[in-house]
Design a protein around this motif. Structure first.
Motif, PDB file in Angstrom:
ATOM      1  N   TYR A  38       0.900  -0.994  -0.065  1.00  0.00           N
ATOM      2  CA  TYR A  38       0.002   0.073  -0.134  1.00  0.00           C
ATOM      3  C   TYR A  38       0.977   1.319   0.121  1.00  0.00           C
ATOM      4  O   TYR A  38       0.301   2.286   0.390  1.00  0.00           O
ATOM      5  CB  TYR A  38      -0.839  -0.028   1.223  1.00  0.00           C
ATOM      6  CG  TYR A  38      -1.748  -1.176   1.111  1.00  0.00           C
ATOM      7  CD1 TYR A  38      -2.724  -1.228   0.027  1.00  0.00           C
ATOM      8  CD2 TYR A  38      -1.923  -2.235   2.184  1.00  0.00           C
ATOM      9  CE1 TYR A  38      -3.743  -2.412   0.068  1.00  0.00           C
ATOM     10  CE2 TYR A  38      -2.611  -3.429   1.994  1.00  0.00           C
ATOM     11  CZ  TYR A  38      -3.633  -3.382   0.715  1.00  0.00           C
ATOM     12  OH  TYR A  38      -4.526  -4.558   0.582  1.00  0.00           O
ATOM     13  N   GLN A  39       1.992   0.992  -0.321  1.00  0.00           N
ATOM     14  CA  GLN A  39       3.114   2.244  -0.497  1.00  0.00           C
ATOM     15  C   GLN A  39       2.436   3.236  -1.690  1.00  0.00           C
ATOM     16  O   GLN A  39       2.518   4.590  -1.452  1.00  0.00           O
ATOM     17  CB  GLN A  39       4.243   1.894  -0.843  1.00  0.00           C
ATOM     18  CG  GLN A  39       4.968   0.908  -0.188  1.00  0.00           C
ATOM     19  CD  GLN A  39       5.685   1.803   1.172  1.00  0.00           C
ATOM     20  OE1 GLN A  39       5.821   2.922   1.054  1.00  0.00           O
ATOM     21  NE2 GLN A  39       5.661   1.120   2.336  1.00  0.00           N
ATOM     22  N   ALA A  40       1.703   2.693  -2.540  1.00  0.00           N
ATOM     23  CA  ALA A  40       1.068   3.838  -3.794  1.00  0.00           C
ATOM     24  C   ALA A  40      -0.185   4.184  -3.536  1.00  0.00           C
ATOM     25  O   ALA A  40      -0.509   5.102  -4.199  1.00  0.00           O
ATOM     26  CB  ALA A  40       1.394   3.152  -5.219  1.00  0.00           C
ATOM     27  N   GLY A  41      -0.789   3.343  -2.528  1.00  0.00           N
ATOM     28  CA  GLY A  41      -2.233   3.937  -2.210  1.00  0.00           C
ATOM     29  C   GLY A  41      -2.835   3.197  -1.205  1.00  0.00           C
ATOM     30  O   GLY A  41      -2.373   2.274  -0.609  1.00  0.00           O
ATOM     31  N   ASP A  42      -4.105   3.633  -0.746  1.00  0.00           N
ATOM     32  CA  ASP A  42      -4.587   3.061   0.351  1.00  0.00           C
ATOM     33  C   ASP A  42      -5.458   1.859   0.032  1.00  0.00           C
ATOM     34  O   ASP A  42      -5.729   1.628  -1.147  1.00  0.00           O
ATOM     35  CB  ASP A  42      -5.627   3.973   1.091  1.00  0.00           C
ATOM     36  CG  ASP A  42      -4.961   5.391   1.792  1.00  0.00           C
ATOM     37  OD1 ASP A  42      -3.966   5.050   2.210  1.00  0.00           O
ATOM     38  OD2 ASP A  42      -5.812   6.198   1.849  1.00  0.00           O
ATOM     39  N   PRO A  43      -5.737   0.953   1.073  1.00  0.00           N
ATOM     40  CA  PRO A  43      -6.310  -0.431   0.608  1.00  0.00           C
ATOM     41  C   PRO A  43      -7.965   0.079   0.189  1.00  0.00           C
ATOM     42  O   PRO A  43      -7.987   0.947   0.629  1.00  0.00           O
ATOM     43  CB  PRO A  43      -6.337  -1.118   2.113  1.00  0.00           C
ATOM     44  CG  PRO A  43      -5.446  -0.365   2.869  1.00  0.00           C
ATOM     45  CD  PRO A  43      -5.030   0.956   2.207  1.00  0.00           C
ATOM     46  N   SER A  65     -12.770   5.571   4.595  1.00  0.00           N
ATOM     47  CA  SER A  65     -13.438   7.078   4.553  1.00  0.00           C
ATOM     48  C   SER A  65     -13.198   7.981   3.563  1.00  0.00           C
ATOM     49  O   SER A  65     -12.246   7.499   2.725  1.00  0.00           O
ATOM     50  CB  SER A  65     -12.910   7.844   5.729  1.00  0.00           C
ATOM     51  OG  SER A  65     -11.286   8.174   5.756  1.00  0.00           O
ATOM     52  N   GLN A  66     -13.814   8.833   3.165  1.00  0.00           N
ATOM     53  CA  GLN A  66     -13.741   9.576   2.085  1.00  0.00           C
ATOM     54  C   GLN A  66     -12.447  10.283   1.640  1.00  0.00           C
ATOM     55  O   GLN A  66     -11.834  10.455   0.532  1.00  0.00           O
ATOM     56  CB  GLN A  66     -14.845  10.559   1.591  1.00  0.00           C
ATOM     57  CG  GLN A  66     -16.427   9.873   1.417  1.00  0.00           C
ATOM     58  CD  GLN A  66     -17.479  11.030   0.995  1.00  0.00           C
ATOM     59  OE1 GLN A  66     -17.352  12.128   1.419  1.00  0.00           O
ATOM     60  NE2 GLN A  66     -18.495  10.699   0.740  1.00  0.00           N
ATOM     61  N   ASP A  67     -11.831  10.554   2.951  1.00  0.00           N
ATOM     62  CA  ASP A  67     -10.514  11.301   2.664  1.00  0.00           C
ATOM     63  C   ASP A  67      -9.406  10.189   2.613  1.00  0.00           C
ATOM     64  O   ASP A  67      -8.100  10.598   2.529  1.00  0.00           O
ATOM     65  CB  ASP A  67     -10.329  12.286   3.808  1.00  0.00           C
ATOM     66  CG  ASP A  67     -10.138  11.576   5.192  1.00  0.00           C
ATOM     67  OD1 ASP A  67     -10.228  10.303   5.319  1.00  0.00           O
ATOM     68  OD2 ASP A  67      -9.935  12.185   6.224  1.00  0.00           O
ATOM     69  N   GLY A  68      -9.729   8.891   2.766  1.00  0.00           N
ATOM     70  CA  GLY A  68      -8.927   7.900   2.659  1.00  0.00           C
ATOM     71  C   GLY A  68      -8.062   7.545   4.211  1.00  0.00           C
ATOM     72  O   GLY A  68      -7.163   6.678   4.025  1.00  0.00           O
ATOM     73  N   GLY A  69      -8.203   8.296   5.050  1.00  0.00           N
ATOM     74  CA  GLY A  69      -7.468   8.299   6.283  1.00  0.00           C
ATOM     75  C   GLY A  69      -7.860   7.344   7.229  1.00  0.00           C
ATOM     76  O   GLY A  69      -7.072   6.797   8.210  1.00  0.00           O
ATOM     77  N   LEU A  70      -9.139   7.008   7.213  1.00  0.00           N
ATOM     78  CA  LEU A  70      -9.619   5.944   8.205  1.00  0.00           C
ATOM     79  C   LEU A  70     -10.338   4.490   7.543  1.00  0.00           C
ATOM     80  O   LEU A  70     -11.002   4.861   6.464  1.00  0.00           O
ATOM     81  CB  LEU A  70     -10.757   6.657   8.997  1.00  0.00           C
ATOM     82  CG  LEU A  70     -10.160   7.774   9.930  1.00  0.00           C
ATOM     83  CD1 LEU A  70     -11.432   8.319  10.655  1.00  0.00           C
ATOM     84  CD2 LEU A  70      -9.159   7.161  10.847  1.00  0.00           C
ATOM     85  N   VAL A 122      -9.183   2.292  12.127  1.00  0.00           N
ATOM     86  CA  VAL A 122      -8.072   2.364  12.409  1.00  0.00           C
ATOM     87  C   VAL A 122      -7.266   3.394  11.078  1.00  0.00           C
ATOM     88  O   VAL A 122      -8.079   3.713   9.933  1.00  0.00           O
ATOM     89  CB  VAL A 122      -7.388   1.144  11.950  1.00  0.00           C
ATOM     90  CG1 VAL A 122      -7.560   0.173  13.219  1.00  0.00           C
ATOM     91  CG2 VAL A 122      -7.442   0.437  10.712  1.00  0.00           C
ATOM     92  N   GLU A 123      -6.130   3.862  11.372  1.00  0.00           N
ATOM     93  CA  GLU A 123      -5.774   4.866  10.466  1.00  0.00           C
ATOM     94  C   GLU A 123      -4.871   4.155   9.318  1.00  0.00           C
ATOM     95  O   GLU A 123      -4.436   3.094   9.502  1.00  0.00           O
ATOM     96  CB  GLU A 123      -4.465   5.559  11.130  1.00  0.00           C
ATOM     97  CG  GLU A 123      -5.046   6.837  12.277  1.00  0.00           C
ATOM     98  CD  GLU A 123      -5.665   7.897  11.571  1.00  0.00           C
ATOM     99  OE1 GLU A 123      -5.335   8.121  10.604  1.00  0.00           O
ATOM    100  OE2 GLU A 123      -6.287   8.632  12.486  1.00  0.00           O
ATOM    101  N   ALA A 124      -5.248   4.665   8.039  1.00  0.00           N
ATOM    102  CA  ALA A 124      -4.689   4.018   6.903  1.00  0.00           C
ATOM    103  C   ALA A 124      -3.194   4.017   6.859  1.00  0.00           C
ATOM    104  O   ALA A 124      -2.750   2.985   6.306  1.00  0.00           O
ATOM    105  CB  ALA A 124      -5.034   4.565   5.320  1.00  0.00           C
TER     106      ALA A 124
END
Length: 97
Positions: A18-23, A49-54, A74-76
């Motif tokens: 997941y270095q290039a993007g979130d799961p 989450s919509q912002d990709g952080g959670l 959990v935090e991405a």
């Protein structure tokens, strides 16, 4: 994580997955247990989450799983990798996901 994973399964984890993007929803992830960070959990992403952080994560056996329902999202950036291959026991060797 039964039926996908069973006690005694040994896994290979890709720490760079997941270095290039979130799961994404449906992905398996390795995350530290928010209640005991030295303990690692394998969970499936249910929602991002919509912002990709959670991430909301869950086990495949909801009645027996401790997951986001118990400890919250959990935090991405806390994801330690993606489990991708079972190498033990011999009768269960193969890709997972």
């Amino acid at each position: 994580m039964a039926p996908t994973l069973l006690p005694g399964d040994w896994l290979l984890v890709d720490p760079d997955a997941y270095q290039a993007g979130d799961p994404e929803p449906g992905d398996l992830v390795l995350v530290p247990d928010p209640r005991e960070p030295s303990r690692l959990l394998v969970k499936r992403v249910v929602e991002v989450s919509q912002d990709g952080g959670l991430l909301q994560v869950a086990g495949d056996a909801p009645d027996e799983s401790t997951d986001s329902r118990a400890f919250g999202p959990v935090e991405a950036d806390s994801v330690d990798g993606r489990p991708w291959f079972r190498y033990w026991p011999p009768g269960r060797v193969g890709r997972i996901g």
